[in-house]
Design a protein around this motif. Structure first.
Motif, PDB file in Angstrom:
ATOM      1  N   ALA A   1      -6.261-109.703-131.716  1.00  0.00           N
ATOM      2  CA  ALA A   1      -7.486-109.977-130.961  1.00  0.00           C
ATOM      3  C   ALA A   1      -8.443-110.789-131.823  1.00  0.00           C
ATOM      4  CB  ALA A   1      -8.143-108.671-130.534  1.00  0.00           C
ATOM      5  N   PHE A   2      -9.337-111.528-131.172  1.00  0.00           N
ATOM      6  CA  PHE A   2     -10.240-112.375-131.960  1.00  0.00           C
ATOM      7  C   PHE A   2     -11.258-111.543-132.738  1.00  0.00           C
ATOM      8  CE2 PHE A   2     -13.304-111.846-128.521  1.00  0.00           C
ATOM      9  CZ  PHE A   2     -14.539-112.036-129.127  1.00  0.00           C
ATOM     10  N   LYS A   3     -11.459-110.284-132.325  1.00  0.00           N
ATOM     11  CA  LYS A   3     -12.326-109.363-133.049  1.00  0.00           C
ATOM     12  C   LYS A   3     -11.890-107.952-132.693  1.00  0.00           C
ATOM     13  CE  LYS A   3     -16.470-108.502-131.476  1.00  0.00           C
ATOM     14  NZ  LYS A   3     -17.860-108.600-130.984  1.00  0.00           N
ATOM     15  N   GLY A   4     -12.406-106.962-133.402  1.00  0.00           N
ATOM     16  CA  GLY A   4     -12.063-105.588-133.115  1.00  0.00           C
ATOM     17  C   GLY A   4     -12.699-105.102-131.820  1.00  0.00           C
ATOM     18  N   ASN A   5     -12.171-104.006-131.292  1.00  0.00           N
ATOM     19  CA  ASN A   5     -12.691-103.361-130.078  1.00  0.00           C
ATOM     20  C   ASN A   5     -12.569-104.213-128.833  1.00  0.00           C
ATOM     21  OD1 ASN A   5     -13.601-100.858-131.305  1.00  0.00           O
ATOM     22  ND2 ASN A   5     -15.183-102.089-132.283  1.00  0.00           N
ATOM     23  N   THR A   6     -11.554-105.078-128.776  1.00  0.00           N
ATOM     24  CA  THR A   6     -11.281-105.859-127.581  1.00  0.00           C
ATOM     25  C   THR A   6      -9.803-106.223-127.566  1.00  0.00           C
ATOM     26  OG1 THR A   6     -11.863-107.846-126.319  1.00  0.00           O
ATOM     27  CG2 THR A   6     -11.838-108.057-128.703  1.00  0.00           C
ATOM     28  N   ASP A   7      -9.306-106.540-126.374  1.00  0.00           N
ATOM     29  CA  ASP A   7      -7.933-107.038-126.273  1.00  0.00           C
ATOM     30  C   ASP A   7      -7.912-108.542-126.017  1.00  0.00           C
ATOM     31  OD1 ASP A   7      -8.939-107.058-123.720  1.00  0.00           O
ATOM     32  OD2 ASP A   7      -7.252-106.018-122.791  1.00  0.00           O
ATOM     33  N   ASP A   8      -9.042-109.195-126.233  1.00  0.00           N
ATOM     34  CA  ASP A   8      -9.203-110.617-125.945  1.00  0.00           C
ATOM     35  C   ASP A   8      -8.636-111.459-127.092  1.00  0.00           C
ATOM     36  OD1 ASP A   8     -10.023-113.126-125.115  1.00  0.00           O
ATOM     37  OD2 ASP A   8     -12.068-112.523-124.640  1.00  0.00           O
ATOM     38  N   ILE A   9      -7.708-112.346-126.786  1.00  0.00           N
ATOM     39  CA  ILE A   9      -7.121-113.199-127.830  1.00  0.00           C
ATOM     40  C   ILE A   9      -7.595-114.646-127.723  1.00  0.00           C
ATOM     41  CG2 ILE A   9      -5.050-111.772-127.976  1.00  0.00           C
ATOM     42  CD1 ILE A   9      -3.597-114.114-126.467  1.00  0.00           C
ATOM     43  N   ARG A  10      -8.544-114.922-126.838  1.00  0.00           N
ATOM     44  CA  ARG A  10      -8.997-116.302-126.669  1.00  0.00           C
ATOM     45  C   ARG A  10      -9.546-116.860-127.983  1.00  0.00           C
ATOM     46  NH1 ARG A  10     -12.626-115.648-121.319  1.00  0.00           N
ATOM     47  NH2 ARG A  10     -12.918-113.602-122.294  1.00  0.00           N
ATOM     48  N   GLU A  11      -8.969-117.953-128.426  1.00  0.00           N
ATOM     49  CA  GLU A  11      -9.354-118.623-129.676  1.00  0.00           C
ATOM     50  C   GLU A  11      -9.240-117.694-130.886  1.00  0.00           C
ATOM     51  OE1 GLU A  11      -9.929-121.793-129.998  1.00  0.00           O
ATOM     52  OE2 GLU A  11      -9.943-122.284-127.859  1.00  0.00           O
ATOM     53  N   SER A  12      -8.390-116.680-130.792  1.00  0.00           N
ATOM     54  CA  SER A  12      -8.171-115.802-131.940  1.00  0.00           C
ATOM     55  C   SER A  12      -7.681-116.610-133.128  1.00  0.00           C
ATOM     56  CB  SER A  12      -7.137-114.728-131.582  1.00  0.00           C
ATOM     57  OG  SER A  12      -6.692-114.059-132.743  1.00  0.00           O
ATOM     58  N   ARG A  13      -8.194-116.283-134.304  1.00  0.00           N
ATOM     59  CA  ARG A  13      -7.764-116.990-135.519  1.00  0.00           C
ATOM     60  C   ARG A  13      -6.331-116.617-135.893  1.00  0.00           C
ATOM     61  NH1 ARG A  13      -9.900-121.286-135.608  1.00  0.00           N
ATOM     62  NH2 ARG A  13      -9.565-120.727-133.431  1.00  0.00           N
ATOM     63  N   ALA A  14      -5.809-115.573-135.265  1.00  0.00           N
ATOM     64  CA  ALA A  14      -4.409-115.240-135.511  1.00  0.00           C
ATOM     65  C   ALA A  14      -3.464-116.262-134.887  1.00  0.00           C
ATOM     66  CB  ALA A  14      -4.094-113.844-134.953  1.00  0.00           C
ATOM     67  N   ILE A  15      -3.899-116.960-133.851  1.00  0.00           N
ATOM     68  CA  ILE A  15      -3.014-117.901-133.160  1.00  0.00           C
ATOM     69  C   ILE A  15      -2.622-119.079-134.049  1.00  0.00           C
ATOM     70  CG2 ILE A  15      -2.854-119.524-131.220  1.00  0.00           C
ATOM     71  CD1 ILE A  15      -4.461-117.518-129.559  1.00  0.00           C
ATOM     72  N   PRO A  16      -3.569-119.816-134.652  1.00  0.00           N
ATOM     73  CA  PRO A  16      -3.138-120.899-135.537  1.00  0.00           C
ATOM     74  C   PRO A  16      -2.393-120.400-136.769  1.00  0.00           C
ATOM     75  CG  PRO A  16      -5.522-120.612-135.656  1.00  0.00           C
ATOM     76  CD  PRO A  16      -5.044-119.794-134.510  1.00  0.00           C
ATOM     77  N   VAL A  17      -2.718-119.193-137.236  1.00  0.00           N
ATOM     78  CA  VAL A  17      -2.018-118.643-138.399  1.00  0.00           C
ATOM     79  C   VAL A  17      -0.558-118.357-138.067  1.00  0.00           C
ATOM     80  CG1 VAL A  17      -1.827-116.563-139.829  1.00  0.00           C
ATOM     81  CG2 VAL A  17      -4.019-117.723-139.610  1.00  0.00           C
ATOM     82  N   ILE A  18      -0.309-117.694-136.935  1.00  0.00           N
ATOM     83  CA  ILE A  18       1.073-117.403-136.546  1.00  0.00           C
ATOM     84  C   ILE A  18       1.838-118.689-136.277  1.00  0.00           C
ATOM     85  CG2 ILE A  18       2.515-116.363-134.751  1.00  0.00           C
ATOM     86  CD1 ILE A  18       0.392-114.173-134.490  1.00  0.00           C
TER      87      ILE A  18
END
Length: 421
Positions: free
Chosen positions: A319-336
Protein backbone atom coordinates in the motif's frame (compact mmCIF):
# COMPACT_ATOMS: atom_id res chain seq x y z
CA UNK A 1 -30.67 18.95 5.87
CA UNK A 2 -31.13 16.63 2.91
CA UNK A 3 -27.84 15.98 1.11
CA UNK A 4 -27.11 14.12 -2.12
CA UNK A 5 -23.58 12.81 -2.66
CA UNK A 6 -22.64 12.13 -6.27
CA UNK A 7 -19.96 9.43 -6.25
CA UNK A 8 -19.64 6.65 -3.69
CA UNK A 9 -15.88 6.36 -3.88
CA UNK A 10 -13.36 7.22 -1.20
CA UNK A 11 -14.24 10.91 -0.76
CA UNK A 12 -17.96 10.55 -1.45
CA UNK A 13 -18.53 7.63 0.89
CA UNK A 14 -16.61 9.17 3.79
CA UNK A 15 -18.33 12.52 3.23
CA UNK A 16 -21.78 10.96 3.07
CA UNK A 17 -21.23 8.78 6.13
CA UNK A 18 -19.89 11.66 8.18
CA UNK A 19 -22.74 13.98 7.19
CA UNK A 20 -25.11 11.25 8.40
CA UNK A 21 -23.14 11.21 11.65
CA UNK A 22 -23.80 14.96 11.91
CA UNK A 23 -27.53 14.31 11.68
CA UNK A 24 -28.29 14.93 7.99
CA UNK A 25 -30.27 12.67 5.68
CA UNK A 26 -27.88 11.48 2.98
CA UNK A 27 -28.39 9.76 -0.36
CA UNK A 28 -25.26 8.54 -2.15
CA UNK A 29 -25.53 8.30 -5.94
CA UNK A 30 -23.17 5.60 -7.23
CA UNK A 31 -23.36 4.30 -10.81
CA UNK A 32 -21.76 1.00 -9.79
CA UNK A 33 -24.79 -1.02 -8.63
CA UNK A 34 -22.62 -3.57 -6.80
CA UNK A 35 -20.88 -0.84 -4.84
CA UNK A 36 -24.22 0.77 -3.98
CA UNK A 37 -25.52 -2.60 -2.77
CA UNK A 38 -22.43 -3.10 -0.62
CA UNK A 39 -22.96 0.31 0.98
CA UNK A 40 -26.65 -0.46 1.61
CA UNK A 41 -25.56 -3.67 3.31
CA UNK A 42 -23.63 -1.56 5.81
CA UNK A 43 -20.21 -2.50 4.47
CA UNK A 44 -17.60 -0.14 3.10
CA UNK A 45 -16.13 -1.20 -0.28
CA UNK A 46 -12.88 0.46 0.84
CA UNK A 47 -10.82 0.02 3.99
CA UNK A 48 -11.06 3.08 6.21
CA UNK A 49 -10.90 3.11 10.00
CA UNK A 50 -14.27 3.79 11.61
CA UNK A 51 -16.23 3.85 8.36
CA UNK A 52 -17.96 0.47 8.70
CA UNK A 53 -19.23 1.43 12.15
CA UNK A 54 -20.91 4.58 10.81
CA UNK A 55 -22.45 2.73 7.88
CA UNK A 56 -23.92 0.05 10.13
CA UNK A 57 -25.30 2.75 12.40
CA UNK A 58 -27.13 4.80 9.76
CA UNK A 59 -27.69 2.75 6.59
CA UNK A 60 -31.41 2.22 6.04
CA UNK A 61 -32.24 5.14 8.30
CA UNK A 62 -30.67 8.40 7.18
CA UNK A 63 -28.02 7.00 4.85
CA UNK A 64 -28.77 5.17 1.61
CA UNK A 65 -27.13 4.53 -1.76
CA UNK A 66 -28.67 4.20 -5.21
CA UNK A 67 -27.83 4.44 -8.90
CA UNK A 68 -30.11 7.28 -10.03
CA UNK A 69 -30.12 11.03 -9.51
CA UNK A 70 -33.72 11.33 -8.25
CA UNK A 71 -32.66 12.27 -4.67
CA UNK A 72 -31.02 15.45 -6.01
CA UNK A 73 -34.39 17.05 -6.67
CA UNK A 74 -35.38 16.85 -3.00
CA UNK A 75 -31.98 17.74 -1.56
CA UNK A 76 -30.76 21.03 -0.15
CA UNK A 77 -27.20 20.32 -1.24
CA UNK A 78 -25.61 18.02 -3.79
CA UNK A 79 -21.90 17.30 -3.45
CA UNK A 80 -19.89 16.34 -6.53
CA UNK A 81 -17.40 13.72 -5.29
CA UNK A 82 -16.41 11.95 -8.49
CA UNK A 83 -12.87 11.12 -9.56
CA UNK A 84 -10.54 13.39 -11.50
CA UNK A 85 -7.83 10.97 -12.67
CA UNK A 86 -4.76 12.21 -14.51
CA UNK A 87 -4.92 12.39 -18.28
CA UNK A 88 -1.97 11.29 -20.41
CA UNK A 89 -0.46 14.80 -20.31
CA UNK A 90 -0.76 15.08 -16.52
CA UNK A 91 -3.80 17.34 -16.60
CA UNK A 92 -6.94 16.41 -14.67
CA UNK A 93 -9.55 14.39 -16.55
CA UNK A 94 -12.77 16.26 -15.84
CA UNK A 95 -15.09 14.03 -17.84
CA UNK A 96 -16.75 12.58 -14.73
CA UNK A 97 -17.20 16.03 -13.21
CA UNK A 98 -18.85 17.25 -16.42
CA UNK A 99 -21.10 14.19 -16.60
CA UNK A 100 -22.17 14.58 -12.97
CA UNK A 101 -22.90 18.25 -13.54
CA UNK A 102 -25.15 17.47 -16.49
CA UNK A 103 -27.00 14.79 -14.53
CA UNK A 104 -27.49 17.08 -11.53
CA UNK A 105 -28.88 19.75 -13.83
CA UNK A 106 -31.33 17.31 -15.39
CA UNK A 107 -32.49 16.20 -11.93
CA UNK A 108 -33.13 19.83 -10.98
CA UNK A 109 -34.99 20.70 -14.19
CA UNK A 110 -38.21 22.62 -13.59
CA UNK A 111 -37.85 22.28 -9.83
CA UNK A 112 -38.52 25.13 -7.43
CA UNK A 113 -36.80 23.92 -4.27
CA UNK A 114 -33.69 25.97 -3.32
CA UNK A 115 -30.59 23.98 -4.12
CA UNK A 116 -26.83 24.42 -3.96
CA UNK A 117 -24.39 22.36 -6.01
CA UNK A 118 -21.10 21.83 -4.18
CA UNK A 119 -17.92 20.59 -5.84
CA UNK A 120 -15.81 18.50 -3.46
CA UNK A 121 -13.78 16.70 -6.13
CA UNK A 122 -10.26 18.06 -6.51
CA UNK A 123 -10.43 20.12 -9.69
CA UNK A 124 -8.11 22.65 -11.37
CA UNK A 125 -8.81 26.27 -10.46
CA UNK A 126 -11.55 27.63 -12.69
CA UNK A 127 -13.38 24.30 -13.12
CA UNK A 128 -16.41 25.04 -10.95
CA UNK A 129 -17.09 28.38 -12.59
CA UNK A 130 -16.07 27.30 -16.09
CA UNK A 131 -17.41 23.75 -16.30
CA UNK A 132 -19.82 22.90 -13.49
CA UNK A 133 -21.89 26.09 -13.35
CA UNK A 134 -22.71 26.30 -17.08
CA UNK A 135 -23.38 22.54 -17.37
CA UNK A 136 -25.78 22.49 -14.42
CA UNK A 137 -27.64 25.63 -15.47
CA UNK A 138 -27.95 24.54 -19.09
CA UNK A 139 -29.49 21.19 -18.20
CA UNK A 140 -31.59 22.50 -15.30
CA UNK A 141 -33.31 25.18 -17.34
CA UNK A 142 -33.30 27.50 -14.32
CA UNK A 143 -30.93 30.12 -12.99
CA UNK A 144 -31.72 30.14 -9.25
CA UNK A 145 -29.26 27.39 -8.31
CA UNK A 146 -26.41 28.14 -5.93
CA UNK A 147 -22.83 26.96 -6.39
CA UNK A 148 -19.96 26.33 -3.99
CA UNK A 149 -16.57 24.65 -3.87
CA UNK A 150 -15.70 22.79 -0.67
CA UNK A 151 -12.36 20.92 -0.99
CA UNK A 152 -11.61 17.85 1.11
CA UNK A 153 -8.51 17.44 3.24
CA UNK A 154 -8.83 13.77 4.16
CA UNK A 155 -5.90 11.49 4.87
CA UNK A 156 -6.45 7.89 3.86
CA UNK A 157 -6.58 5.77 6.98
CA UNK A 158 -7.61 8.83 9.02
CA UNK A 159 -10.42 10.17 6.82
CA UNK A 160 -13.31 9.84 9.27
CA UNK A 161 -11.23 11.47 11.99
CA UNK A 162 -10.17 14.26 9.63
CA UNK A 163 -13.73 14.96 8.53
CA UNK A 164 -15.10 15.15 12.06
CA UNK A 165 -12.09 17.01 13.48
CA UNK A 166 -10.82 19.20 10.60
CA UNK A 167 -8.05 21.79 10.74
CA UNK A 168 -10.26 24.10 8.70
CA UNK A 169 -13.34 24.07 6.49
CA UNK A 170 -12.84 25.87 3.19
CA UNK A 171 -15.97 27.13 1.45
CA UNK A 172 -15.73 28.95 -1.86
CA UNK A 173 -19.01 30.23 -3.20
CA UNK A 174 -20.51 32.26 -6.01
CA UNK A 175 -22.82 34.07 -3.59
CA UNK A 176 -23.25 34.45 0.14
CA UNK A 177 -26.39 32.32 0.42
CA UNK A 178 -24.70 29.32 -1.16
CA UNK A 179 -21.74 29.59 1.19
CA UNK A 180 -24.05 29.94 4.19
CA UNK A 181 -25.95 26.79 3.20
CA UNK A 182 -22.73 24.76 2.97
CA UNK A 183 -21.50 26.16 6.29
CA UNK A 184 -24.78 25.11 7.92
CA UNK A 185 -24.12 21.49 6.91
CA UNK A 186 -20.97 21.51 9.05
CA UNK A 187 -22.61 22.88 12.20
CA UNK A 188 -21.36 21.03 15.22
CA UNK A 189 -17.75 20.79 14.05
CA UNK A 190 -15.21 22.89 15.93
CA UNK A 191 -13.06 24.29 13.14
CA UNK A 192 -12.36 27.67 11.57
CA UNK A 193 -14.25 28.32 8.35
CA UNK A 194 -12.41 29.95 5.44
CA UNK A 195 -14.81 31.78 3.08
CA UNK A 196 -13.60 32.74 -0.37
CA UNK A 197 -14.46 32.57 -4.05
CA UNK A 198 -14.86 29.41 -6.11
CA UNK A 199 -11.47 29.56 -7.83
CA UNK A 200 -9.60 30.47 -4.65
CA UNK A 201 -11.06 27.42 -2.90
CA UNK A 202 -9.91 25.19 -5.74
CA UNK A 203 -6.41 26.65 -5.56
CA UNK A 204 -6.25 26.22 -1.77
CA UNK A 205 -6.61 22.48 -2.26
CA UNK A 206 -3.97 22.25 -4.99
CA UNK A 207 -1.55 24.53 -3.16
CA UNK A 208 -1.94 22.59 0.08
CA UNK A 209 -1.13 19.24 -1.52
CA UNK A 210 1.70 20.71 -3.59
CA UNK A 211 3.33 22.22 -0.51
CA UNK A 212 3.12 18.96 1.46
CA UNK A 213 4.57 17.05 -1.49
CA UNK A 214 7.34 19.65 -1.75
CA UNK A 215 8.26 19.15 1.91
CA UNK A 216 8.58 15.41 1.31
CA UNK A 217 10.78 15.76 -1.78
CA UNK A 218 12.86 18.42 -0.01
CA UNK A 219 13.42 16.05 2.92
CA UNK A 220 14.36 13.24 0.55
CA UNK A 221 16.94 15.35 -1.28
CA UNK A 222 18.43 16.48 2.02
CA UNK A 223 18.33 12.85 3.17
CA UNK A 224 20.27 11.71 0.12
CA UNK A 225 23.00 14.22 0.98
CA UNK A 226 22.94 13.13 4.64
CA UNK A 227 23.41 9.53 3.55
CA UNK A 228 26.65 10.44 1.79
CA UNK A 229 27.79 12.42 4.84
CA UNK A 230 27.05 9.51 7.17
CA UNK A 231 24.56 11.44 9.29
CA UNK A 232 20.94 10.74 10.20
CA UNK A 233 18.48 12.88 8.27
CA UNK A 234 15.86 12.30 10.97
CA UNK A 235 18.10 14.04 13.50
CA UNK A 236 18.51 16.88 11.03
CA UNK A 237 14.78 17.21 10.34
CA UNK A 238 13.96 17.04 14.04
CA UNK A 239 15.98 20.19 14.48
CA UNK A 240 14.52 21.79 11.37
CA UNK A 241 10.94 20.96 12.31
CA UNK A 242 11.20 22.65 15.70
CA UNK A 243 11.08 25.99 13.91
CA UNK A 244 7.45 27.09 14.19
CA UNK A 245 7.65 28.50 10.68
CA UNK A 246 8.42 25.03 9.32
CA UNK A 247 6.66 22.46 11.62
CA UNK A 248 7.79 18.82 11.84
CA UNK A 249 5.01 17.44 9.65
CA UNK A 250 5.85 15.88 6.27
CA UNK A 251 9.59 16.10 6.84
CA UNK A 252 9.96 12.31 7.09
CA UNK A 253 12.52 11.31 4.47
CA UNK A 254 12.06 7.99 2.72
CA UNK A 255 10.93 6.37 -0.52
CA UNK A 256 8.68 9.26 -1.56
CA UNK A 257 4.97 9.99 -1.72
CA UNK A 258 2.20 8.09 -3.45
CA UNK A 259 -1.55 7.78 -3.18
CA UNK A 260 -4.46 9.22 -5.07
CA UNK A 261 -3.74 12.89 -4.32
CA UNK A 262 -0.18 14.18 -4.20
CA UNK A 263 1.22 12.79 -7.49
CA UNK A 264 -1.97 13.56 -9.42
CA UNK A 265 -2.54 17.00 -7.96
CA UNK A 266 1.03 18.24 -8.34
CA UNK A 267 1.06 17.00 -11.96
CA UNK A 268 -2.25 18.75 -12.61
CA UNK A 269 -0.94 21.99 -11.12
CA UNK A 270 2.15 21.74 -13.31
CA UNK A 271 -0.08 21.21 -16.35
CA UNK A 272 -2.28 24.17 -15.39
CA UNK A 273 0.72 26.45 -14.89
CA UNK A 274 2.16 25.48 -18.26
CA UNK A 275 -1.18 26.11 -19.97
CA UNK A 276 -1.07 29.63 -18.53
CA UNK A 277 2.41 30.23 -19.89
CA UNK A 278 4.28 29.66 -16.63
CA UNK A 279 7.28 27.39 -16.11
CA UNK A 280 6.74 25.62 -12.74
CA UNK A 281 10.34 24.43 -12.21
CA UNK A 282 9.99 23.84 -8.46
CA UNK A 283 6.83 21.74 -8.80
CA UNK A 284 8.29 19.73 -11.66
CA UNK A 285 11.37 19.06 -9.54
CA UNK A 286 9.14 17.79 -6.74
CA UNK A 287 7.79 15.15 -9.12
CA UNK A 288 11.21 14.34 -10.56
CA UNK A 289 12.71 13.74 -7.09
CA UNK A 290 9.74 11.55 -6.20
CA UNK A 291 10.12 9.46 -9.35
CA UNK A 292 13.82 8.83 -8.71
CA UNK A 293 13.68 8.24 -4.97
CA UNK A 294 12.31 4.67 -4.74
CA UNK A 295 14.74 3.44 -7.40
CA UNK A 296 17.58 4.46 -5.10
CA UNK A 297 16.56 1.54 -2.89
CA UNK A 298 17.17 -0.91 -5.72
CA UNK A 299 20.52 0.71 -6.48
CA UNK A 300 21.50 0.53 -2.81
CA UNK A 301 20.40 -3.09 -2.68
CA UNK A 302 22.60 -3.98 -5.65
CA UNK A 303 25.54 -2.30 -3.93
CA UNK A 304 24.99 -4.54 -0.91
CA UNK A 305 24.35 -7.96 -2.52
CA UNK A 306 25.61 -7.58 -6.08
CA UNK A 307 23.80 -8.77 -9.21
CA UNK A 308 20.10 -9.27 -8.45
CA UNK A 309 19.58 -12.00 -11.05
CA UNK A 310 18.00 -14.99 -9.30
CA UNK A 311 18.11 -13.36 -5.85
CA UNK A 312 15.01 -13.64 -3.64
CA UNK A 313 13.98 -10.19 -2.41
CA UNK A 314 11.25 -9.77 0.20
CA UNK A 315 9.17 -6.61 -0.27
CA UNK A 316 7.25 -5.73 2.88
CA UNK A 317 4.43 -3.26 2.31
CA UNK A 318 2.51 -2.72 -0.91
CA UNK A 319 0.00 0.00 0.00
CA UNK A 320 1.16 3.56 -0.57
CA UNK A 321 0.90 4.13 3.20
CA UNK A 322 -0.12 2.23 6.31
CA UNK A 323 -3.75 1.72 7.39
CA UNK A 324 -5.09 1.48 3.84
CA UNK A 325 -5.35 -1.04 1.03
CA UNK A 326 -4.81 1.67 -1.60
CA UNK A 327 -1.90 1.00 -3.96
CA UNK A 328 -2.39 4.01 -6.24
CA UNK A 329 1.06 5.45 -7.01
CA UNK A 330 2.54 3.22 -4.31
CA UNK A 331 6.33 3.48 -4.23
CA UNK A 332 6.40 -0.30 -4.11
CA UNK A 333 5.24 -0.45 -7.74
CA UNK A 334 8.35 1.06 -9.40
CA UNK A 335 10.55 -0.85 -6.94
CA UNK A 336 9.00 -4.23 -7.79
CA UNK A 337 9.06 -3.43 -11.50
CA UNK A 338 12.78 -2.61 -11.31
CA UNK A 339 13.54 -5.72 -9.26
CA UNK A 340 11.82 -7.87 -11.86
CA UNK A 341 13.63 -6.06 -14.67
CA UNK A 342 16.92 -6.97 -13.00
CA UNK A 343 15.92 -10.62 -12.67
CA UNK A 344 15.11 -10.82 -8.97
CA UNK A 345 12.47 -13.16 -7.54
CA UNK A 346 10.06 -11.05 -5.48
CA UNK A 347 8.21 -12.27 -2.40
CA UNK A 348 5.73 -9.63 -1.27
CA UNK A 349 3.59 -9.15 1.81
CA UNK A 350 1.07 -6.52 2.92
CA UNK A 351 -1.66 -6.88 5.55
CA UNK A 352 -4.33 -5.43 3.24
CA UNK A 353 -3.02 -4.58 -0.22
CA UNK A 354 -1.97 -7.93 -1.70
CA UNK A 355 -5.19 -8.39 -3.69
CA UNK A 356 -5.04 -5.07 -5.57
CA UNK A 357 -1.30 -5.43 -6.18
CA UNK A 358 -1.86 -8.91 -7.58
CA UNK A 359 -3.68 -7.25 -10.49
CA UNK A 360 -0.53 -5.22 -11.23
CA UNK A 361 2.04 -8.00 -10.70
CA UNK A 362 0.25 -11.36 -11.00
CA UNK A 363 3.46 -13.35 -11.35
CA UNK A 364 5.25 -12.61 -8.08
CA UNK A 365 5.00 -14.59 -4.83
CA UNK A 366 2.45 -13.16 -2.39
CA UNK A 367 3.22 -14.41 1.08
CA UNK A 368 0.62 -14.99 3.78
CA UNK A 369 2.79 -13.29 6.39
CA UNK A 370 5.89 -11.19 6.70
CA UNK A 371 7.76 -14.20 8.06
CA UNK A 372 6.83 -16.25 5.00
CA UNK A 373 8.11 -13.50 2.71
CA UNK A 374 11.38 -13.26 4.64
CA UNK A 375 12.04 -16.98 4.78
CA UNK A 376 15.02 -17.75 2.52
CA UNK A 377 15.28 -14.16 1.24
CA UNK A 378 18.61 -12.71 0.20
CA UNK A 379 17.45 -9.22 1.08
CA UNK A 380 14.43 -7.26 2.29
CA UNK A 381 12.99 -3.91 1.24
CA UNK A 382 10.42 -2.28 3.56
CA UNK A 383 8.10 0.02 1.60
CA UNK A 384 5.17 0.79 3.90
CA UNK A 385 5.06 1.94 7.52
CA UNK A 386 2.80 -0.81 8.88
CA UNK A 387 3.21 -0.90 12.69
CA UNK A 388 3.51 -4.70 12.68
CA UNK A 389 6.80 -4.42 10.80
CA UNK A 390 8.43 -2.74 13.78
CA UNK A 391 7.98 -5.97 15.77
CA UNK A 392 9.53 -8.34 13.24
CA UNK A 393 12.97 -8.61 14.85
CA UNK A 394 13.15 -12.40 15.06
CA UNK A 395 11.57 -12.95 11.66
CA UNK A 396 14.58 -11.40 9.94
CA UNK A 397 16.63 -14.36 11.16
CA UNK A 398 14.74 -16.45 8.59
CA UNK A 399 16.61 -14.71 5.77
CA UNK A 400 19.53 -16.25 3.91
CA UNK A 401 21.43 -13.01 4.38
CA UNK A 402 20.40 -10.21 6.71
CA UNK A 403 20.34 -7.28 4.26
CA UNK A 404 17.45 -5.00 5.23
CA UNK A 405 16.79 -1.65 3.58
CA UNK A 406 13.82 0.42 4.64
CA UNK A 407 12.08 3.17 2.75
CA UNK A 408 10.07 4.17 5.83
CA UNK A 409 11.45 4.75 9.32
CA UNK A 410 9.61 1.90 11.04
CA UNK A 411 12.06 -0.88 11.94
CA UNK A 412 13.59 -1.40 15.38
CA UNK A 413 15.78 -4.41 14.52
CA UNK A 414 19.54 -4.46 14.33
CA UNK A 415 21.31 -4.34 10.99
CA UNK A 416 18.76 -2.36 9.01
CA UNK A 417 19.74 0.48 6.70
CA UNK A 418 17.63 3.42 5.57
CA UNK A 419 17.30 4.56 2.01
CA UNK A 420 18.68 7.98 2.96
CA UNK A 421 19.79 7.61 6.56
Amino acid sequence: MRIAIVGGGYVGLVTGACFAELGHTVNIIEIDAKKAATINAGRAPIYEQGLDAILKKYVGERLNAGIDYAPVADADLSFVCVGTPPAADGSADLSMVAAASRSIGEALRDGERPHTVVVKSTVPPGTTAGTVVPAVLEHAGRDDIGFAMNPEFLREGRAVEDFLHPDRIVIGSRDGRSGDTVAAAYQGLAAPVVRCGLTAAEMIKYASNALLATKISFSNEVGNVCKRLGIDVYEVMEGVGMDHRVSPHFLAAGAGFGGSCFPKDVAALVSLAESLGEEPKLLQSVLDVNDRQPLRMVGLLEERIGDLLGKRVAVLGLAFKGNTDDIRESRAIPVIAELLRRGAAVAAYDPLAAAPMRRVFPGIDYAASAADALRGADACLVMTEWPEFSDLNGAFDLMNSRVIIEGRRILTCDGKEGICW
